[in-house]
Design a protein around this motif. Sequence first.
Motif, PDB file in Angstrom:
ATOM      1  N   VAL A 267       0.845  -1.201   0.000  1.00 36.07           N
ATOM      2  CA  VAL A 267       0.000   0.000   0.000  1.00 36.07           C
ATOM      3  C   VAL A 267       0.878   1.247   0.000  1.00 36.07           C
TER       4      VAL A 267
ATOM      5  N   ALA B 129     -10.082   1.764   3.654  1.00 38.66           N
ATOM      6  CA  ALA B 129      -9.989   0.715   2.627  1.00 38.66           C
ATOM      7  C   ALA B 129      -8.720  -0.104   2.773  1.00 38.66           C
ATOM      8  N   VAL B 130      -7.658   0.489   3.325  1.00 39.05           N
ATOM      9  CA  VAL B 130      -6.380  -0.218   3.448  1.00 39.05           C
ATOM     10  C   VAL B 130      -5.898  -0.225   4.894  1.00 39.05           C
TER      11      VAL B 130
ATOM     12  N   TYR C 237     -13.711  -2.263   3.126  1.00 38.06           N
ATOM     13  CA  TYR C 237     -13.843  -2.463   4.570  1.00 38.06           C
ATOM     14  C   TYR C 237     -15.255  -2.903   4.985  1.00 38.06           C
TER      15      TYR C 237
ATOM     16  N   ARG D 119      -6.144  -6.362  -1.275  1.00 44.30           N
ATOM     17  CA  ARG D 119      -7.459  -5.759  -1.030  1.00 44.30           C
ATOM     18  C   ARG D 119      -8.065  -5.320  -2.351  1.00 44.30           C
TER      19      ARG D 119
ATOM     20  N   ASN E 267     -15.068   0.877  -1.286  1.00 48.43           N
ATOM     21  CA  ASN E 267     -14.268   0.630  -0.080  1.00 48.43           C
ATOM     22  C   ASN E 267     -14.537  -0.809   0.369  1.00 48.43           C
TER      23      ASN E 267
ATOM     24  N   GLN F 215      -4.533  -3.676  -6.327  1.00 50.90           N
ATOM     25  CA  GLN F 215      -5.390  -4.676  -5.701  1.00 50.90           C
ATOM     26  C   GLN F 215      -4.658  -6.008  -5.536  1.00 50.90           C
TER      27      GLN F 215
ATOM     28  N   TRP G 118      -9.078  -2.772  -3.463  1.00 50.28           N
ATOM     29  CA  TRP G 118      -8.949  -1.350  -3.159  1.00 50.28           C
ATOM     30  C   TRP G 118      -9.117  -0.561  -4.452  1.00 50.28           C
TER      31      TRP G 118
ATOM     32  N   CYS H 203      -1.621  -5.493  -2.906  1.00 52.28           N
ATOM     33  CA  CYS H 203      -2.006  -5.111  -1.542  1.00 52.28           C
ATOM     34  C   CYS H 203      -2.939  -6.112  -0.885  1.00 52.28           C
TER      35      CYS H 203
END
Length: 752
Positions: free
Chosen positions: A462, A583-584, A616, A530, A614, A525, A532, A528
């Motif tokens: 990230v 988000a991260v 999360y 995620r 997001n 993405q 994201w 990381c």
Amino acid sequence: MKIFPHNTLENACTNELKTNQMTMHTAHATENASDNISWQQFTVEYQYPVIFSEDIFAATNPTLLDTVSRLESDKCHRCCVFIDEGVLDAQPNLISQINDYFDRYHHSMTLSGPPIVMPAGEAIKNNSAHITHMQKIVSKQGIDRHSYIMGIGGGALLDAVGLVAATSHRGIRHIRIPTTVLAQNDSGVGVKNGVNLFGQKNYLGTFAPPYAVINDYQFIESLPARDKIAGMSEAVKVALIRDAKFFNWLEEHASKLKAFDKTSMSYMIKRCAELHMAQIAKGGDPFESGSARPLDFGHWSAHRLETMTHHDIRHGEAVAIGIALDARYSVLSSLLDHGKDLRVYKLLKALGATLQHAELSSRSPNGQLSIVSGLTEFKEHLGGELTITLLEDIGVGVEVHSMDEDLIEQSIDWLNSDPDTKTEIHTLSAANDSSNTSKIKTIFSAVSSAVSDDNELNIQAVLAHLSHWIKARTEPAEFDWLKTRLQQLKTDYSDRDLYITLGLIPRKLKRDDLTLSAIEIESAQRDCGREWNPSDWSIDAAARCLVICTLQQLHPDQFEDRFAELCKTAELNEAIAFYRCTAVLPKGETLDSVIGSGLRTHIAAIFQAIAYRNPYPRLHFSQNRWNHMVLKALFIDSQLWPIQGIDERSNPELARILCDYAHERWAAHREVTPELWRCVGPHAEGSTLDDLQYALQDSNELQQKAALLALLSCPNANHGALQATYPMWCKEIENGSLNWDSIGQQYGLTKQ
């Protein structure tokens, strides 16, 4: 009974006697004061016609004759006429037409002297000698209170002639004949007259209603394009504070208005004039004795900008800039929903307005933005408490009593960046071919292709991607500043340095969009761990996220408490950036509490920072919080399609809640968001299935398409019958051109 010590009894009695004497004296004084005051009270009713006509000096048009003869039809009325030289340039035969008209109706009206040509524009208001000159002419021509002073011209000439009429013989009948869009739809129909003095706009003036206003569209047709465009800003202004329906009409007819289509222009002028008249008559303060001036929305900066440019910029042009500036400020101060400022900006641009000017960014020797002094001038001109009209919604103005200079500067930066040129992928409609649809889904995936968890989150990746993106989009000196601040946080951390760094980022770095490519997003993405998607982030938002993620890596034990405090004390743009950082960030109890507080706000931009693109919420929200988030999106008119996991996390309880919500909307005869059915379809049975069938019969085609999509995802629906009944739509669904993203995007466009 009062008990006193022996040594104070005498004093107490004396004091009580004095008190009784003072009471008697006060009563006597009050009685005398009442006898000596006689209250005068009376009411004066003002009434004047605002007439819409065409070619009023044509021999066959009785409009002007009827206006002059309205009160005394058997009398020959004397008229003194002043003409704007700019009007005469556009219509060189005007004076001969006026002479011919008066000759034809000489039994009822006569010129007291030849029409007098006066300077055009602000020149007439900036030199008091012009007022004296006109007053001498009025005196020389023997104009009395039963005669008429007629002004033919733009708003500046009408303001000056109105002042002459109001002050000569303590008030002479004044007939206004506005010749510009701005005068016909705004200033010409009001009750104010005035000229500039001591470097201040309209310092010297009166409130004096005209005898009549005659709007002749023929003058508009000969008007230069620049003045036509400038005059439309007042229509946008009054629509924004008083009439959302008129604002929508302006949006729908913007192309015709820009082309100066006569039918559209005529309606725009008349409707704008009506709204101004309604505000003056029914607003409760026609002579502005209070502190509020709703009709001056956007004007505090406009008046200052006119002075700063020495009136090189037209009043309407300055007002257009002021409107856009205050619309953006309304969003930044959490009064107006995010995105509605862009609607205002786009409408003004569509009408042909220029919304950037170098003087907006000029500064005084002490470093303050020069435009900000317009607030002081605005307050001094009005007196009382500083009162600025901002926007609470399209069509709804709200009064505030202070403005934040930093938010003003941010609003100016936004204007100067020309936000309409930025391509925002979330406003695109779904493509008609499957390859483009696939590309859009890659960028804005609402459905997780691979569920991630915190074990896969790679914070180092990230940090690396954020650093790379920022470095590639900033100047070396800018990025070096950021690196230095980050290093300082690593080696010698203090809360003070953290707050200073976060606060300086927007000033030290660019605020442009990151404009990440699909490849950059996919790479981030993958690396990381995620899903994201910072596709709508700006450079300064990415830099703030870099600081936050660095802080989390360096001080994981204290991070959540510090993050909570940052969100609590942040201004709006900072808060948006901080919530997007989730988000991260790894899940945490305090972090969940912070996000929960953000979801409870009615600020759409904060909600969307948490909910949109997001991962999360998809990864960590409980079912109860997830359902609350989806329902909250509908309550604040936010869309569902940008929410990651909207299909993956649909559930029977949410389907039931949304159907209950739909029933409440139907009962109130209100529209139901078509995206709502997306979360209902997979779980529809019994009454919820009946609700989908009901939505399928809606008169709105978008509702029908949404209901069809939902029913085709429902295992309890008759798919064969649906395909037979709606073959064309089913084909669009099959080839990907009709999907939930396209439904959401199309519905979003209808709400703008």
